[in-house]
Write a protein that holds these residues in place. Structure first.
Motif, PDB file in Angstrom:
ATOM      1  N   ILE A   1       1.983  -2.015   2.446  1.00 48.67           N
ATOM      2  CA  ILE A   1       1.271  -1.035   3.265  1.00 48.67           C
ATOM      3  C   ILE A   1       0.805   0.073   2.318  1.00 48.67           C
ATOM      4  O   ILE A   1       1.545   0.477   1.406  1.00 48.67           O
ATOM      5  N   VAL A   2      -0.429   0.516   2.513  1.00 52.02           N
ATOM      6  CA  VAL A   2      -0.984   1.600   1.705  1.00 52.02           C
ATOM      7  C   VAL A   2      -1.316   2.739   2.652  1.00 52.02           C
ATOM      8  O   VAL A   2      -2.000   2.540   3.655  1.00 52.02           O
ATOM      9  N   VAL A   3      -0.836   3.931   2.330  1.00 53.49           N
ATOM     10  CA  VAL A   3      -1.107   5.119   3.147  1.00 53.49           C
ATOM     11  C   VAL A   3      -1.897   6.103   2.307  1.00 53.49           C
ATOM     12  O   VAL A   3      -1.463   6.491   1.217  1.00 53.49           O
ATOM     13  N   ARG A   4      -3.053   6.476   2.811  1.00 55.82           N
ATOM     14  CA  ARG A   4      -3.869   7.516   2.176  1.00 55.82           C
ATOM     15  C   ARG A   4      -3.995   8.653   3.170  1.00 55.82           C
ATOM     16  O   ARG A   4      -4.432   8.449   4.303  1.00 55.82           O
ATOM     17  N   ALA A   5      -3.577   9.839   2.760  1.00 54.22           N
ATOM     18  CA  ALA A   5      -3.613  10.994   3.662  1.00 54.22           C
ATOM     19  C   ALA A   5      -4.413  12.117   3.020  1.00 54.22           C
ATOM     20  O   ALA A   5      -4.399  12.283   1.805  1.00 54.22           O
ATOM     21  N   TRP A   6      -5.104  12.888   3.859  1.00 52.47           N
ATOM     22  CA  TRP A   6      -5.903  13.999   3.369  1.00 52.47           C
ATOM     23  C   TRP A   6      -6.101  15.020   4.477  1.00 52.47           C
ATOM     24  O   TRP A   6      -5.837  14.752   5.632  1.00 52.47           O
ATOM     25  N   MET A   7      -6.557  16.194   4.083  1.00 58.13           N
ATOM     26  CA  MET A   7      -6.885  17.254   5.029  1.00 58.13           C
ATOM     27  C   MET A   7      -8.396  17.421   5.049  1.00 58.13           C
ATOM     28  O   MET A   7      -9.038  17.461   3.993  1.00 58.13           O
ATOM     29  N   GLU A   8      -8.977  17.482   6.243  1.00 58.96           N
ATOM     30  CA  GLU A   8     -10.404  17.717   6.403  1.00 58.96           C
ATOM     31  C   GLU A   8     -10.607  19.177   6.792  1.00 58.96           C
ATOM     32  O   GLU A   8     -10.115  19.620   7.819  1.00 58.96           O
ATOM     33  N   SER A   9     -11.319  19.897   5.950  1.00 57.60           N
ATOM     34  CA  SER A   9     -11.558  21.312   6.247  1.00 57.60           C
ATOM     35  C   SER A   9     -12.545  21.431   7.404  1.00 57.60           C
ATOM     36  O   SER A   9     -13.381  20.569   7.627  1.00 57.60           O
ATOM     37  N   GLY A  10     -12.410  22.502   8.145  1.00 61.41           N
ATOM     38  CA  GLY A  10     -13.299  22.754   9.265  1.00 61.41           C
ATOM     39  C   GLY A  10     -12.959  21.986  10.522  1.00 61.41           C
ATOM     40  O   GLY A  10     -13.685  22.061  11.507  1.00 61.41           O
TER      41      GLY A  10
ATOM     42  N   ALA B   1      -5.157  10.237   8.119  1.00 59.81           N
ATOM     43  CA  ALA B   1      -4.508   9.239   7.269  1.00 59.81           C
ATOM     44  C   ALA B   1      -5.050   7.871   7.630  1.00 59.81           C
ATOM     45  O   ALA B   1      -5.333   7.581   8.791  1.00 59.81           O
ATOM     46  N   ARG B   2      -5.227   7.057   6.623  1.00 63.58           N
ATOM     47  CA  ARG B   2      -5.619   5.663   6.816  1.00 63.58           C
ATOM     48  C   ARG B   2      -4.495   4.800   6.283  1.00 63.58           C
ATOM     49  O   ARG B   2      -4.020   5.001   5.168  1.00 63.58           O
ATOM     50  N   LEU B   3      -4.063   3.856   7.099  1.00 64.04           N
ATOM     51  CA  LEU B   3      -3.012   2.922   6.706  1.00 64.04           C
ATOM     52  C   LEU B   3      -3.642   1.544   6.579  1.00 64.04           C
ATOM     53  O   LEU B   3      -4.218   1.032   7.547  1.00 64.04           O
TER      54      LEU B   3
ATOM     55  N   PRO C   1      -2.797  -8.698   7.247  1.00 63.63           N
ATOM     56  CA  PRO C   1      -2.867  -7.856   6.052  1.00 63.63           C
ATOM     57  C   PRO C   1      -4.184  -7.096   5.894  1.00 63.63           C
ATOM     58  O   PRO C   1      -4.238  -6.103   5.190  1.00 63.63           O
ATOM     59  N   SER C   2      -5.245  -7.539   6.572  1.00 68.26           N
ATOM     60  CA  SER C   2      -6.517  -6.836   6.457  1.00 68.26           C
ATOM     61  C   SER C   2      -6.643  -5.717   7.489  1.00 68.26           C
ATOM     62  O   SER C   2      -7.689  -5.072   7.584  1.00 68.26           O
ATOM     63  N   SER C   3      -5.579  -5.460   8.251  1.00 69.73           N
ATOM     64  CA  SER C   3      -5.629  -4.431   9.293  1.00 69.73           C
ATOM     65  C   SER C   3      -5.772  -3.045   8.686  1.00 69.73           C
ATOM     66  O   SER C   3      -5.359  -2.774   7.566  1.00 69.73           O
ATOM     67  N   SER C   4      -6.379  -2.161   9.468  1.00 69.38           N
ATOM     68  CA  SER C   4      -6.577  -0.779   9.055  1.00 69.38           C
ATOM     69  C   SER C   4      -6.335   0.115  10.269  1.00 69.38           C
ATOM     70  O   SER C   4      -6.714  -0.231  11.386  1.00 69.38           O
ATOM     71  N   LEU C   5      -5.708   1.238  10.041  1.00 63.84           N
ATOM     72  CA  LEU C   5      -5.398   2.176  11.120  1.00 63.84           C
ATOM     73  C   LEU C   5      -5.747   3.578  10.641  1.00 63.84           C
ATOM     74  O   LEU C   5      -5.346   3.977   9.549  1.00 63.84           O
ATOM     75  N   LEU C   6      -6.518   4.311  11.426  1.00 66.59           N
ATOM     76  CA  LEU C   6      -6.864   5.692  11.114  1.00 66.59           C
ATOM     77  C   LEU C   6      -6.173   6.588  12.131  1.00 66.59           C
ATOM     78  O   LEU C   6      -6.302   6.363  13.340  1.00 66.59           O
TER      79      LEU C   6
ATOM     80  N   ALA D   1      -4.720  10.808  13.158  1.00 72.13           N
ATOM     81  CA  ALA D   1      -4.951  12.231  12.964  1.00 72.13           C
ATOM     82  C   ALA D   1      -3.687  13.052  13.187  1.00 72.13           C
ATOM     83  O   ALA D   1      -3.761  14.265  13.343  1.00 72.13           O
ATOM     84  N   ASP D   2      -2.542  12.394  13.196  1.00 74.09           N
ATOM     85  CA  ASP D   2      -1.281  13.085  13.433  1.00 74.09           C
ATOM     86  C   ASP D   2      -0.219  12.489  12.502  1.00 74.09           C
ATOM     87  O   ASP D   2      -0.020  11.270  12.499  1.00 74.09           O
ATOM     88  N   PRO D   3       0.452  13.323  11.708  1.00 72.61           N
ATOM     89  CA  PRO D   3       1.474  12.799  10.796  1.00 72.61           C
ATOM     90  C   PRO D   3       2.554  11.978  11.514  1.00 72.61           C
ATOM     91  O   PRO D   3       3.084  11.021  10.949  1.00 72.61           O
ATOM     92  N   THR D   4       2.851  12.307  12.747  1.00 71.42           N
ATOM     93  CA  THR D   4       3.845  11.559  13.507  1.00 71.42           C
ATOM     94  C   THR D   4       3.417  10.104  13.686  1.00 71.42           C
ATOM     95  O   THR D   4       4.239   9.195  13.631  1.00 71.42           O
ATOM     96  N   HIS D   5       2.124   9.866  13.861  1.00 67.46           N
ATOM     97  CA  HIS D   5       1.621   8.505  14.030  1.00 67.46           C
ATOM     98  C   HIS D   5       1.761   7.698  12.738  1.00 67.46           C
ATOM     99  O   HIS D   5       1.979   6.481  12.788  1.00 67.46           O
ATOM    100  N   VAL D   6       1.655   8.366  11.606  1.00 73.08           N
ATOM    101  CA  VAL D   6       1.883   7.690  10.328  1.00 73.08           C
ATOM    102  C   VAL D   6       3.336   7.224  10.264  1.00 73.08           C
ATOM    103  O   VAL D   6       3.621   6.067   9.938  1.00 73.08           O
ATOM    104  N   LEU D   7       4.249   8.123  10.606  1.00 70.88           N
ATOM    105  CA  LEU D   7       5.668   7.781  10.568  1.00 70.88           C
ATOM    106  C   LEU D   7       5.991   6.640  11.524  1.00 70.88           C
ATOM    107  O   LEU D   7       6.762   5.730  11.186  1.00 70.88           O
ATOM    108  N   GLU D   8       5.402   6.661  12.722  1.00 73.15           N
ATOM    109  CA  GLU D   8       5.639   5.595  13.697  1.00 73.15           C
ATOM    110  C   GLU D   8       5.117   4.254  13.189  1.00 73.15           C
ATOM    111  O   GLU D   8       5.786   3.225  13.335  1.00 73.15           O
TER     112      GLU D   8
END
Length: 68
Positions: free
Chosen positions: A11-20, A27-29, A37-42, A44-51
């Motif tokens: 699993i690859v997690v990329r997280a960032w902050m969008e200004s404005g 975060a994109r997982l 394995p080709s699945s992708s999840l976007l 907008a809440d850190p809790t969803h990344v943890l889940e």
């Protein structure tokens, strides 16, 4: 000793902050679904990344069986 095959996934997690943006966290997982394995999840809440990571880890620990 358990010698049954275990799933081998990543699993690859990329997280960032969008200004404005009100809640600028994003975060994109990649590979969040070990059965797809080709699945992708976007998210907008850190809790969803943890889940999502928890579900992924549970899947691995359970030997690849589907979990809810």
């Amino acid at each position: 000793m358990d010698t049954s095959p275990r799933p081998n996934t990543v699993i690859v997690v990329r997280a960032w902050m969008e200004s404005g943006q009100p809640a600028g966290f994003r975060a994109r997982l990649l590979g969040a679904d070990p059965d797809d394995p080709s699945s992708s999840l976007l998210v907008a809440d850190p809790t969803h990344v943890l889940e999502a990571v928890r579900r992924w880890l549970d899947h691995i620990v359970q030997g690849g069986s589907k979990s809810s």
